[in-house]
Motif scaffolding. Structure first.
Motif, PDB file in Angstrom:
ATOM      1  N   ASP A 205       0.792  -1.297  -0.042  1.00  7.74           N
ATOM      2  CA  ASP A 205      -0.132   0.070  -0.052  1.00  7.74           C
ATOM      3  C   ASP A 205       0.775   1.064   0.161  1.00  7.74           C
ATOM      4  OD1 ASP A 205      -2.268   1.549   0.025  1.00  7.74           O
ATOM      5  OD2 ASP A 205      -2.820   1.372   1.969  1.00  7.74           O
ATOM      6  N   ASN A 244      -3.109   1.552  -6.354  1.00  2.71           N
ATOM      7  CA  ASN A 244      -3.569   1.103  -4.823  1.00  2.71           C
ATOM      8  C   ASN A 244      -2.581   0.285  -4.214  1.00  2.71           C
ATOM      9  OD1 ASN A 244      -6.378   2.019  -5.198  1.00  2.71           O
ATOM     10  ND2 ASN A 244      -6.777   0.304  -6.755  1.00  2.71           N
ATOM     11  N   HIS A 245      -1.639  -0.290  -4.647  1.00  7.83           N
ATOM     12  CA  HIS A 245      -0.830  -1.183  -4.030  1.00  7.83           C
ATOM     13  C   HIS A 245       0.267  -1.712  -4.991  1.00  7.83           C
ATOM     14  CE1 HIS A 245      -3.938  -4.093  -5.725  1.00  7.83           C
ATOM     15  NE2 HIS A 245      -2.947  -5.019  -5.839  1.00  7.83           N
TER      16      HIS A 245
END
Length: 248
Positions: A205, A244-245
């Motif tokens: 993250d 997002n990640h």
């Protein structure tokens, strides 16, 4: 532009082989140069740190030396685990000299990447600089000026969680642990940190946890938005970034 981030040193000399192999444009040491838990003497740690400082002086714009909690406790009235009383005076002196020469800092940023020893949370940052500065592009300027003026602002303080390992969003960039950093990380950056030992270099993250020299032996390179975990043997795992990640 190729960036190289090397996790907690703790007296290890492998950094010399890593920087020779990678030939990066910027080399960022993530702090904790002292307090080895391996078979490394205090004298060896001091000689190694002297070599790191010489490297910085030889390439002042290329090399960035960040401050860790195991460096900080030698210059403030506090002792954490691993503190070496037998070499306190010598370590204190060499760190003070490095600070006087402006060779060390608390934070470094480039593009969307923010480097510090443990990470910067919104809660800690707002407590020091106020809400209006949270979205500022001068985060590291503010943090580094505070460190110069008030190093005690980076000491361990027990927060609402009463966690004595530092797992609290109120902790400074020398102390915050991964769970709290992930829960309250400063927005707008991909953070690169050491401090908490990982079995393997982990990227979760928008935070890369790179304290792995003593475990997997990994370090991090960043080139063309590609974050890559490497080991000196030349083996590596690739990590690609999306909004997002990170995924392997």
């Amino acid at each position: 532009m190729k960036l190289l981030a090397i996790g907690d040193i703790h007296g290890r000399t492998i950094w010399k082989k890593i920087v020779a192999k990678e030939r990066a444009d910027r080399i960022i040491f993530l702090g904790d140069y002292f307090d080895s838990r391996e078979d490394i003497t205090c004298s060896e740690e001091l000689r190694n740190f002297e070599s790191i400082l010489s490297f910085k002086e030889q390439f002042p714009e290329k090399v960035v030396l960040l401050f860790g909690n195991h460096d900080l406790h030698y210059i403030i009235n506090e002792q954490y685990s691993g503190f070496r009383y037998s070499c306190q005076k010598a370590v204190q002196e060499i760190i003070h000299n490095a600070l006087q020469k402006n060779l060390m800092q608390m934070c470094f940023s480039m593009h969307s990447f923010l480097f510090s020893h443990a990470g910067v949370t919104k809660t800690w940052y707002q407590s020091q600089f106020g809400e209006e500065y949270v979205q500022s592009d001068m985060v590291c300027d503010f943090v580094n000026k505070l460190f110069r003026k008030q190093p005690d602002a980076f000491r361990f303080t027990v927060g609402p969680n009463c966690d004595f390992s530092g797992d609290d969003i109120t902790q400074p960039p020398t102390w915050v642990r991964p769970a709290s950093l992930l829960a309250d990380k400063l927005d707008g950056y991909i953070q690169i940190v050491g401090h908490t030992t990982q079995t393997n270099l982990a990227i979760i993250d928008q935070v890369a946890f790179a304290d792995t020299l003593g475990t997997s032996g990994e370090y991090l390179t960043i080139e063309d938005e590609l974050l890559q975990a490497n080991v000196y043997s030349g083996q590596y795992s690739e990590f690609m970034y999306n909004t997002n990640h990170y995924t392997i």
